[in-house]
Design a protein around this motif. Structure first.
Motif, PDB file in Angstrom:
ATOM      1  N   LEU A 218     -26.194 -44.323  -5.605  1.00 49.03           N
ATOM      2  CA  LEU A 218     -26.832 -44.607  -4.323  1.00 49.03           C
ATOM      3  C   LEU A 218     -28.262 -44.079  -4.262  1.00 49.03           C
ATOM      4  N   ILE A 219     -28.535 -43.007  -4.983  1.00 53.54           N
ATOM      5  CA  ILE A 219     -29.859 -42.382  -4.956  1.00 53.54           C
ATOM      6  C   ILE A 219     -30.898 -43.221  -5.689  1.00 53.54           C
ATOM      7  N   ALA A 220     -30.482 -43.927  -6.725  1.00 47.87           N
ATOM      8  CA  ALA A 220     -31.433 -44.539  -7.651  1.00 47.87           C
ATOM      9  C   ALA A 220     -32.314 -45.632  -7.041  1.00 47.87           C
ATOM     10  N   PRO A 221     -31.767 -46.627  -6.309  1.00 45.73           N
ATOM     11  CA  PRO A 221     -32.653 -47.700  -5.830  1.00 45.73           C
ATOM     12  C   PRO A 221     -33.816 -47.230  -4.962  1.00 45.73           C
ATOM     13  N   PRO A 222     -33.595 -46.387  -3.924  1.00 46.82           N
ATOM     14  CA  PRO A 222     -34.758 -45.968  -3.139  1.00 46.82           C
ATOM     15  C   PRO A 222     -35.712 -45.059  -3.913  1.00 46.82           C
ATOM     16  N   ALA A 223     -35.167 -44.210  -4.808  1.00 46.89           N
ATOM     17  CA  ALA A 223     -36.044 -43.322  -5.591  1.00 46.89           C
ATOM     18  C   ALA A 223     -36.909 -44.134  -6.550  1.00 46.89           C
ATOM     19  N   VAL A 224     -36.299 -45.076  -7.258  1.00 48.71           N
ATOM     20  CA  VAL A 224     -37.075 -45.931  -8.154  1.00 48.71           C
ATOM     21  C   VAL A 224     -37.984 -46.854  -7.343  1.00 48.71           C
ATOM     22  N   LEU A 244     -38.884 -44.853   1.659  1.00 49.43           N
ATOM     23  CA  LEU A 244     -38.098 -44.964   0.433  1.00 49.43           C
ATOM     24  C   LEU A 244     -37.764 -43.586  -0.127  1.00 49.43           C
ATOM     25  N   TYR A 245     -38.752 -42.698  -0.134  1.00 52.43           N
ATOM     26  CA  TYR A 245     -38.504 -41.369  -0.696  1.00 52.43           C
ATOM     27  C   TYR A 245     -37.449 -40.613   0.110  1.00 52.43           C
ATOM     28  N   TYR A 246     -37.595 -40.605   1.419  1.00 53.53           N
ATOM     29  CA  TYR A 246     -36.668 -39.802   2.223  1.00 53.53           C
ATOM     30  C   TYR A 246     -35.280 -40.444   2.331  1.00 53.53           C
ATOM     31  N   VAL A 247     -35.187 -41.752   2.179  1.00 57.11           N
ATOM     32  CA  VAL A 247     -33.863 -42.371   2.072  1.00 57.11           C
ATOM     33  C   VAL A 247     -33.164 -41.851   0.817  1.00 57.11           C
ATOM     34  N   ALA A 248     -33.915 -41.756  -0.290  1.00 56.66           N
ATOM     35  CA  ALA A 248     -33.340 -41.219  -1.527  1.00 56.66           C
ATOM     36  C   ALA A 248     -32.888 -39.768  -1.334  1.00 56.66           C
ATOM     37  N   VAL A 249     -33.690 -38.979  -0.617  1.00 55.41           N
ATOM     38  CA  VAL A 249     -33.335 -37.574  -0.375  1.00 55.41           C
ATOM     39  C   VAL A 249     -32.046 -37.481   0.432  1.00 55.41           C
ATOM     40  N   TRP A 250     -31.900 -38.314   1.453  1.00 56.89           N
ATOM     41  CA  TRP A 250     -30.702 -38.248   2.283  1.00 56.89           C
ATOM     42  C   TRP A 250     -29.471 -38.782   1.570  1.00 56.89           C
ATOM     43  N   PHE A 251     -29.654 -39.778   0.730  1.00 55.96           N
ATOM     44  CA  PHE A 251     -28.525 -40.216  -0.092  1.00 55.96           C
ATOM     45  C   PHE A 251     -28.105 -39.084  -1.033  1.00 55.96           C
ATOM     46  N   PRO A 266     -11.094 -35.551 -14.493  1.00 55.45           N
ATOM     47  CA  PRO A 266     -11.264 -35.398 -15.936  1.00 55.45           C
ATOM     48  C   PRO A 266     -12.521 -36.113 -16.410  1.00 55.45           C
ATOM     49  N   PHE A 267     -13.138 -35.593 -17.461  1.00 56.76           N
ATOM     50  CA  PHE A 267     -14.385 -36.182 -17.950  1.00 56.76           C
ATOM     51  C   PHE A 267     -14.179 -37.628 -18.374  1.00 56.76           C
ATOM     52  N   ALA A 268     -15.150 -38.460 -18.023  1.00 52.82           N
ATOM     53  CA  ALA A 268     -15.181 -39.862 -18.440  1.00 52.82           C
ATOM     54  C   ALA A 268     -16.635 -40.267 -18.595  1.00 52.82           C
ATOM     55  N   LEU A 269     -16.875 -41.374 -19.244  1.00 49.54           N
ATOM     56  CA  LEU A 269     -18.249 -41.854 -19.386  1.00 49.54           C
ATOM     57  C   LEU A 269     -18.903 -42.096 -18.029  1.00 49.54           C
ATOM     58  N   SER A 270     -18.104 -42.296 -17.003  1.00 47.38           N
ATOM     59  CA  SER A 270     -18.660 -42.511 -15.669  1.00 47.38           C
ATOM     60  C   SER A 270     -19.508 -41.329 -15.206  1.00 47.38           C
ATOM     61  N   PHE A 271     -19.312 -40.145 -15.800  1.00 49.88           N
ATOM     62  CA  PHE A 271     -20.115 -38.990 -15.414  1.00 49.88           C
ATOM     63  C   PHE A 271     -21.585 -39.159 -15.804  1.00 49.88           C
ATOM     64  N   TRP A 272     -21.872 -40.058 -16.755  1.00 52.52           N
ATOM     65  CA  TRP A 272     -23.267 -40.330 -17.091  1.00 52.52           C
ATOM     66  C   TRP A 272     -23.988 -41.030 -15.937  1.00 52.52           C
ATOM     67  N   ALA A 273     -23.230 -41.551 -14.985  1.00 51.98           N
ATOM     68  CA  ALA A 273     -23.854 -42.142 -13.799  1.00 51.98           C
ATOM     69  C   ALA A 273     -24.616 -41.100 -12.992  1.00 51.98           C
ATOM     70  N   LEU A 274     -24.330 -39.817 -13.222  1.00 50.72           N
ATOM     71  CA  LEU A 274     -25.029 -38.755 -12.516  1.00 50.72           C
ATOM     72  C   LEU A 274     -26.472 -38.603 -12.996  1.00 50.72           C
ATOM     73  N   SER A 275     -26.737 -38.928 -14.247  1.00 53.28           N
ATOM     74  CA  SER A 275     -27.981 -38.515 -14.895  1.00 53.28           C
ATOM     75  C   SER A 275     -29.212 -39.282 -14.423  1.00 53.28           C
ATOM     76  N   PHE A 276     -29.188 -40.614 -14.510  1.00 55.08           N
ATOM     77  CA  PHE A 276     -30.411 -41.356 -14.179  1.00 55.08           C
ATOM     78  C   PHE A 276     -30.811 -41.232 -12.710  1.00 55.08           C
ATOM     79  N   PRO A 277     -29.883 -41.319 -11.750  1.00 51.88           N
ATOM     80  CA  PRO A 277     -30.299 -41.130 -10.355  1.00 51.88           C
ATOM     81  C   PRO A 277     -30.945 -39.770 -10.097  1.00 51.88           C
ATOM     82  N   VAL A 278     -30.405 -38.710 -10.715  1.00 51.26           N
ATOM     83  CA  VAL A 278     -31.026 -37.386 -10.562  1.00 51.26           C
ATOM     84  C   VAL A 278     -32.425 -37.391 -11.176  1.00 51.26           C
TER      85      VAL A 278
END
Length: 332
Positions: A218-224, A244-251, A266-278
């Motif tokens: 959810l963070i990625a679209p407004p941040a990008v 756009l910036y503050y929408v990303a902050v609130w998400f 449990p760990f799964a590849l889905s945890f890589w979804a954390l990386s790019f939005p951050v």
């Protein structure tokens, strides 16, 4: 990214062919995360004039990761075309196919400082592929079979994010009209999907546990979108940029509230979804701090950078452990 299954402790190890057949397209999310880290390190290095050793090392690792995953996935496509076809029709994994083109766009953005000519070539390939995959994914969503609300997840934002990334490198490379076109499509696409995803999250069953980390997307679209808009409008911090910036902050704040639930999964590849939005929020915050001269935002950006570095290192270690333990590329 519903692709990690923990094998029974007494089960026989699968042979190489089935494991190749289950090599998921979601592996390209690792490239997105590494590329995001590269860009964030480069921006921080530039801001504090400390040289670009760390970002160059990260760029090399990102490129090697992309090449390795591309080769293996190509082998899978040749050896197991039906498995790839099934993945294309998967309601979650379909959205991850544009991660291939997004990876190219991010690599092109990171490579601009090293070789603008090479970056331009990679950007052109990535943009063309992004356009093709956007049309293909949308056609897959609306033209083949009805999807149920339970099939919708924040992962569906990925094609929209890819379109919005195009101007980040496209404008400096001189591709103005193409950048505007992809930005327009990406923003409208994001708003439509945002409505659908919020409706699904509020009025339907909760996300499956393994998909819970995709909430961070959810963070990625407004941040990008903020980063892209700053390129398109000549670097002017106008009202849309602030929104756009503050929408990303609130998400991000919303995701932090949900974060305790991640620890129970449990760990799964889905945890890589954390990386790019951050990474995207880190880049947006450091850029916002530079534009406003805000020490508060700069401090927030540095905290985010520290979180990003720790997060990516942790994901790399945990992914390598999962590979060693044969927890990767298992049937669902």
């Amino acid at each position: 990214m519903t692709d990690i299954a923990t094998p029974h402790p007494h089960a026989a190890a699968p042979d190489a062919e089935p494991r190749l057949a289950h090599f998921p397209v979601t592996f390209f999310a690792t490239v997105m995360g590494l590329a995001g880290l590269t860009l964030a390190l480069h921006l921080a290095e530039t801001r504090f004039a400390v040289g670009h050793i760390a970002s160059r090392v990260a760029l090399v690792v990102t490129i090697l990761d992309f090449v390795a995953i591309s080769v293996v996935y190509l082998m899978r496509s040749v050896a197991h075309p039906q498995a790839v076809k099934a993945e294309w029709h998967h309601p979650v994994r379909l959205a991850f196919f544009p991660a291939v083109s997004i990876s190219l766009l991010l690599i092109a953005t990171a490579a601009q400082a090293e070789s603008p000519v090479l970056a331009g070539v990679i950007w052109a390939v990535g943009t063309a592929l992004q356009g093709i995959l956007t049309l293909a994914v949308i056609s897959g969503w609306i033209g083949r079979r009805p999807f149920q609300p339970m099939h919708i997840s924040p992962a569906w934002f990925i094609p929209a994010v890819g379109n919005v990334i195009v101007p980040v490198a496209g404008i400096p490379l001189g591709f103005v009209e193409v950048s505007w076109m992809f930005f327009a499509v990406g923003v409208i696409f994001w708003l439509v999907l945002l409505t659908l995803v919020v409706n699904r999250l509020i009025f339907h069953d909760p996300l499956p546990a393994r998909l819970l980390p995709t909430l961070v997307i959810l963070i990625a679209p407004p941040a990008v979108g903020f980063l892209a808009w700053m390129q398109l409008n000549g670097g002017q911090l106008d009202a849309l940029a602030r929104i756009l910036y503050y929408v990303a902050v609130w998400f991000a704040a919303f995701v932090v509230v949900q974060a305790p639930g991640f620890a129970r999964i449990p760990f799964a590849l889905s945890f890589w979804a954390l990386s790019f939005p951050v990474a995207a929020l880190t880049l947006a915050t450091l850029r916002y701090a530079a534009l406003t001269g805000s020490a508060l935002h700069e401090g927030f950006g540095l905290v985010l950078l520290a979180v990003l570095v720790s997060l990516v290192l942790g994901l790399v270690v945990r992914t390598l452990q999962a590979i060693v333990r044969n927890e990767i590329c298992q049937p669902e």
